[in-house]
Design a protein around this motif. Structure first.
Motif, short mmCIF file in Angstrom:
data_model
loop_
_atom_site.label_atom_id
_atom_site.label_comp_id
_atom_site.label_asym_id
_atom_site.label_seq_id
_atom_site.Cartn_x
_atom_site.Cartn_y
_atom_site.Cartn_z
N ALA A 95 -1.25 -2.72 2.41
CA ALA A 95 -1.73 -1.51 2.93
C ALA A 95 -0.61 -0.62 3.35
O ALA A 95 0.31 -0.42 2.82
N TRP A 120 -11.14 -1.67 -1.86
CA TRP A 120 -10.90 -1.27 -3.24
C TRP A 120 -11.96 -1.83 -4.20
O TRP A 120 -11.92 -1.52 -5.39
N GLY A 153 -8.14 -4.71 7.28
CA GLY A 153 -6.85 -4.53 6.64
C GLY A 153 -5.86 -3.60 7.28
O GLY A 153 -5.98 -3.25 8.44
N SER A 154 -4.92 -3.21 6.50
CA SER A 154 -3.82 -2.46 7.05
C SER A 154 -3.22 -1.59 5.97
O SER A 154 -3.52 -1.74 4.82
N PHE A 189 -4.53 7.47 0.66
CA PHE A 189 -3.08 7.52 0.39
C PHE A 189 -2.58 6.20 -0.18
O PHE A 189 -1.41 6.07 -0.50
N CYS A 190 -3.46 5.21 -0.28
CA CYS A 190 -3.06 3.82 -0.53
C CYS A 190 -3.09 3.48 -2.01
O CYS A 190 -3.92 4.00 -2.75
N GLU A 212 -3.53 5.06 11.29
CA GLU A 212 -3.16 6.10 10.31
C GLU A 212 -3.24 7.54 10.81
O GLU A 212 -2.27 8.26 10.72
N CYS A 218 -7.35 -5.61 -0.99
CA CYS A 218 -8.20 -5.13 0.10
C CYS A 218 -9.63 -4.87 -0.40
O CYS A 218 -9.84 -4.30 -1.47
N TYR A 225 -8.25 -5.25 4.17
CA TYR A 225 -9.56 -5.61 4.72
C TYR A 225 -10.17 -6.69 3.83
O TYR A 225 -10.19 -6.56 2.61
N SER A 228 -2.59 -0.11 -2.73
CA SER A 228 -2.48 -1.57 -2.73
C SER A 228 -3.46 -2.22 -3.70
O SER A 228 -3.17 -3.23 -4.31
N ALA A 288 0.89 -1.15 0.00
CA ALA A 288 0.00 0.00 0.00
C ALA A 288 0.87 1.12 0.00
O ALA A 288 0.56 2.23 -0.32
S1 SF4 Z 1 -7.09 -0.91 4.66
FE1 SF4 Z 1 -4.95 -0.98 4.02
S2 SF4 Z 1 -4.98 -1.95 1.99
FE2 SF4 Z 1 -7.07 -1.29 2.45
S3 SF4 Z 1 -7.24 0.73 1.50
FE3 SF4 Z 1 -6.65 1.05 3.65
S4 SF4 Z 1 -4.41 1.19 3.64
FE4 SF4 Z 1 -5.06 0.27 1.68
#
Ligand code: SF4
Length: 440
Positions: A440, A135, A435-436, A145-146, A250, A132, A187, A148, A38
């Motif tokens: 992420a 998305w 998720g992360s 900001f991601c 975050e 994730c 996630y 992934s 990510a």
């Molecule tokens: S949970 Fe993690 S992978 Fe999903 S959008 Fe947010 S930062 Fe990206």
């Protein structure tokens, strides 16, 4: 302009990025640029040598703001690779970590090893699920900001065989000296017809057990937090062999969290991160859990508050400097100011010392995506308090040596990674989860 120390240089490079001079032969000498996460890690891995410690970092090179950077990566016969500050003509020698030989190999099932996991600094990062859920078109709630969702499945294999992961973890340990395998996931949901969801902890469980039993080393898990009634899952993951949890919440300011992390806000809320961090910090002890935040999006005062909160619960703050990644919704945001980031990491050092959070106890865990607490030691005055805190950590490091040696060896795990009295039978819906960032 005064010459920067290695910690200051790291922060300025994170903020300004670098231009690559044609004298460099990075295609031959450097690790491939990895956009698999990510992903604040889209840049060039370098090592800045220093008297306290060498600093591993991932310098931005591709984003627009890098074109305006005063820093240039150069190579010449006399100095080898170095970072030149064109404002002052100061040259800083650096090392470029080579591509590990195992990146070029395939697993026994024929998958390129670098599509299973990559070194981020000196530790092995493995993403353990498909993109994730935030998305997906149904959710459309990715963190802004991601990237992934753009990268996973392109650069990485989405579903990974446990046997492949074990092979890569073994190669990273034996050939690259990795002491830490880090599993992360965005996630998630379960891809069953009824679209019930499996938590990232359930997804990570078989990998954790397999690496603990067949490879050894320290193991970390970074997935979205479970809700209060499922906190027992952390205890289960510890029984399977997890040594560390990290929680990417975050942004500390609730309004910024809602605005920039709509999926995390809607499905989890900040409180879920706080409860999980507090639970696991109590479970594992001081310095074994981290709270991950991004500096440079919300007001600095909020970031300082985040650091105070995280250290107050015995966790250590993992602070990424915001990088406006290509392809992210925030691609055109400004990169943070050096002076602001300096303030953040000076504060981080003081908060770590005040709360006596141990750092750097496990050897060879260098995280290139963040300014680590040990890096922040360069930013503080070397007074009595500074010396006492560092001395305390040095003692802890020595005392931990037999434990580290024991942990590095594989050992059997009797707990099941797929069945637990509290887990529902496979046909019933399972708990939502997530998720992360670094995933992420
Ligand atoms: S949970 Fe993690 S992978 Fe999903 S959008 Fe947010 S930062 Fe990206």
């Amino acid at each position: 302009m005064k010459r920067l120390n290695p910690g200051q240089l790291e922060i300025d490079l994170f903020c300004k990025g670098i231009r690559i001079d044609p004298s460099c032969r990075l295609d031959r000498d450097a690790r491939l640029f990895s956009r698999t996460r990510a992903g604040l890690g889209s840049g060039l891995e370098i090592v800045i040598p220093g008297d306290l410690k060498d600093i591993w970092m991932n310098v931005p090179v591709e984003e627009d703001f890098c074109a305006l950077s005063p820093y240039e990566m150069r190579w010449d016969e006399a100095m080898g690779y170095h970072v030149l500050d064109t404002r002052s003509d100061e040259a800083y020698p650096v090392r470029i970590p080579p591509t590990p030989a195992w990146y070029e190999r395939t697993t026994s099932s024929g998958i390129p090893m670098s599509r299973i996991g990559v070194l981020q600094g000196t530790y092995l990062g493995i993403y353990v699920s498909e993109a994730c859920m935030f998305w997906t078109p149904q959710e459309n709630a990715n963190c802004q900001f991601c990237t992934s969702g753009v990268n996973v499945g392109v650069n990485e294999v989405a579903r990974k065989r446990v046997a492949d992961v074990v092979e890569v973890a073994r190669a990273a340990k034996e050939e690259s000296g990795s002491t830490f395998t880090h599993f992360n996931a965005g996630y998630q949901w379960e891809d069953k017809p009824e679209h019930t969801r499996a938590h990232g902890l359930n997804r990570a469980a078989p990998y954790v057990k397999a690496v603990r039993e067949q490879v050894g080393g320290f193991i970390g898990v970074q997935v979205a937090p479970v809700l209060e009634h499922d906190l027992w899952k952390y205890d289960w993951l510890v029984e399977l062999g997890t040594d560390h949890f990290s929680f990417c919440y975050e942004l500390h300011n609730p309004e910024y969290f809602e605005k920039h992390c709509p999926g995390k806000f809607g499905h989890l809320g900040q409180d879920a991160f706080f409860r999980a961090m507090e639970h696991t910090s109590k479970l594992l002890g001081k310095g074994k859990v981290s709270g991950e935040i991004i500096a440079g999006i919300e007001p600095i005062e909020d970031t300082l508050q985040a650091i105070d909160y995280i250290t107050s619960v015995g966790a250590f703050p993992t602070v990424c400097i915001f990088r406006p990644l290509i392809g992210a919704d925030m691609e055109h945001f400004r990169s943070p100011a050096y002076e602001d980031m300096l303030r953040v990491f000076e504060h981080l050092w003081r908060a770590m010392a005040r709360n006596r959070i141990p750092y750097g106890i496990i050897p060879n865990i260098e995280v290139s995506l963040v300014v680590q607490p040990g890096d922040a030691a360069y930013l503080a005055p070397r007074d009595l308090g500074w010396r006492a805190y560092r001395a305390r950590n040095a003692v802890l490091r020595t005392l931990a040596k037999p434990y580290v040696a024991w942990k590095m060896r594989p050992r059997p795990v009797t707990t099941s990674a797929t069945e637990h009295p509290k887990l529902p039978p496979p046909s019933l819906p399972v708990t939502p989860g997530g998720g992360s960032r670094e995933a992420a």
